[in-house]
Scaffold this active site. Structure first.
Site, PDB file in Angstrom:
ATOM      1  N   PRO A  23       0.788  -1.229   0.000  1.00 32.59           N
ATOM      2  CG  PRO A  23      -0.109  -1.067   2.144  1.00 32.59           C
ATOM      3  CD  PRO A  23       0.542  -2.045   1.200  1.00 32.59           C
ATOM      4  CG  ASN A  24      -0.202   4.333   1.298  1.00 31.74           C
ATOM      5  OD1 ASN A  24      -1.183   4.886   0.788  1.00 31.74           O
ATOM      6  ND2 ASN A  24      -0.248   3.773   2.498  1.00 31.74           N
ATOM      7  CG  HIS A  93       5.173  -2.001  10.222  1.00 29.65           C
ATOM      8  ND1 HIS A  93       6.486  -2.392  10.333  1.00 29.65           N
ATOM      9  CD2 HIS A  93       5.156  -1.039   9.253  1.00 29.65           C
ATOM     10  CE1 HIS A  93       7.228  -1.693   9.485  1.00 29.65           C
ATOM     11  NE2 HIS A  93       6.441  -0.872   8.818  1.00 29.65           N
ATOM     12  CG  ASP A 100      -1.423 -16.878   8.940  1.00 29.57           C
ATOM     13  OD1 ASP A 100      -0.388 -16.964   9.638  1.00 29.57           O
ATOM     14  OD2 ASP A 100      -2.564 -16.807   9.423  1.00 29.57           O
ATOM     15  CD  GLU A 111      10.391  -7.520   6.404  1.00 25.45           C
ATOM     16  OE1 GLU A 111      10.529  -8.610   7.004  1.00 25.45           O
ATOM     17  OE2 GLU A 111      10.189  -6.441   6.977  1.00 25.45           O
ATOM     18  CG  HIS A 113      11.030  -2.440   4.608  1.00 25.26           C
ATOM     19  ND1 HIS A 113       9.654  -2.360   4.530  1.00 25.26           N
ATOM     20  CD2 HIS A 113      11.314  -3.553   5.326  1.00 25.26           C
ATOM     21  CE1 HIS A 113       9.137  -3.385   5.181  1.00 25.26           C
ATOM     22  NE2 HIS A 113      10.117  -4.120   5.667  1.00 25.26           N
ATOM     23  CG  LEU A 114      11.593   1.951  -1.270  1.00 22.41           C
ATOM     24  CD1 LEU A 114      10.307   2.714  -1.536  1.00 22.41           C
ATOM     25  CD2 LEU A 114      12.536   2.081  -2.449  1.00 22.41           C
ATOM     26  CB  SER A 115      12.670   4.066   4.719  1.00 23.22           C
ATOM     27  OG  SER A 115      11.663   3.231   5.269  1.00 23.22           O
ATOM     28  NE  ARG A 120      10.428   5.934   8.231  1.00 25.10           N
ATOM     29  CZ  ARG A 120       9.449   5.716   7.349  1.00 25.10           C
ATOM     30  NH1 ARG A 120       9.522   4.691   6.526  1.00 25.10           N
ATOM     31  NH2 ARG A 120       8.401   6.518   7.311  1.00 25.10           N
ATOM     32  NE  ARG A 124       7.400   4.352   9.702  1.00 27.02           N
ATOM     33  CZ  ARG A 124       6.268   4.472   9.003  1.00 27.02           C
ATOM     34  NH1 ARG A 124       5.857   3.495   8.232  1.00 27.02           N
ATOM     35  NH2 ARG A 124       5.559   5.586   9.055  1.00 27.02           N
TER      36      ARG A 124
HETATM   37  C1  DQA Z   1       8.267   0.898   3.711  1.00 29.78           C
HETATM   38  C2  DQA Z   1       8.400   1.132   5.212  1.00 29.78           C
HETATM   39  C3  DQA Z   1       7.063   0.966   5.907  1.00 29.78           C
HETATM   40  O1  DQA Z   1       7.207   1.194   7.309  1.00 29.78           O
HETATM   41  C4  DQA Z   1       6.053   1.953   5.370  1.00 29.78           C
HETATM   42  O2  DQA Z   1       4.798   1.759   5.956  1.00 29.78           O
HETATM   43  C5  DQA Z   1       5.977   1.962   3.882  1.00 29.78           C
HETATM   44  C6  DQA Z   1       7.191   1.776   3.090  1.00 29.78           C
HETATM   45  C7  DQA Z   1       9.589   1.169   2.963  1.00 29.78           C
HETATM   46  O3  DQA Z   1       9.701   0.725   1.817  1.00 29.78           O
HETATM   47  O4  DQA Z   1      10.468   1.844   3.489  1.00 29.78           O
HETATM   48  O5  DQA Z   1       4.931   2.201   3.319  1.00 29.78           O
HETATM   49  O6  DQA Z   1       7.934  -0.461   3.499  1.00 29.78           O
END
Ligand code: DQA
Length: 160
Positions: A23-24, A93, A100, A111, A113-115, A120, A124
């Site tokens: 998402p997002n 999170h 599952d 897994e 993550h960009l950040s 943070r 997170r």
């Molecule tokens: C994220 C880190 C997550 O905590 C956050 O909710 C995101 C992006 C990342 O790619 O850094 O939407 O997954």
């Protein structure tokens, strides 16, 4: 051996990797650029497509804001992919459903993550999916995905 059968053989050996964005992440480029950078999702996906060609793998990429769609793609990966790179975004999170789904398939999932999620907010730092993934890459911007793909290839190359 004819050229046709050689390329057929190449095709059967090509690994099929799947990248899932949660998402997002469709808002990359405009969303909190200080945290996530200025590259759009299209630019990120184009970079990943080029990387896949360079690595000699077939790549499929999906993004969804809907948890259930991510669950469906993970389930389908059991039949359709050799490995998955997953940025579950905020569902990382919170989502027991994603955890599952990953546990239900035998395909390895990385897994990403960009950040750097550990630098943070406290919430997170917890990942519901980390225990069922083969590993986590966090904090390298778009390169987190590339490192995830490379990690999958190394993992898949190991005899087990
Ligand atoms: C994220 C880190 C997550 O905590 C956050 O909710 C995101 C992006 C990342 O790619 O850094 O939407 O997954």
């Amino acid at each position: 051996m004819s050229a046709g059968s050689a390329s057929d053989a190449d095709e059967t050996r090509r690994l099929r990797l799947l990248v899932l964005h949660g998402p997002n992440l469709n808002l990359l480029g405009q969303r909190e650029p200080d945290t996530y950078g200025h590259a759009t999702l299209d630019a990120l996906n184009l970079m990943l497509a080029r990387k896949a060609t360079e690595l000699g793998v077939a790549l499929d990429v999906h993004q969804s804001n809907i948890e259930g769609e991510l669950v469906d793609w993970l389930q389908q990966a059991q039949e359709q992919a050799d490995g998955v790179v997953l940025n579950a975004a905020a569902y990382t999170h919170t989502s027991i459903a994603l955890r599952d789904a990953i546990a239900a398939i035998s395909v390895p999932v990385v897994e990403v993550h960009l950040s750097n999620v550990h630098a943070r907010e406290d919430f997170r730092r917890h990942s519901t999916i980390a225990p069922v993934c083969i590993g986590t890459v966090s904090g390298f911007g778009p390169n987190s995905y590339v490192l995830g793909l490379r990690a999958l290839l190394d993992y898949l190359a190991e005899p087990r």
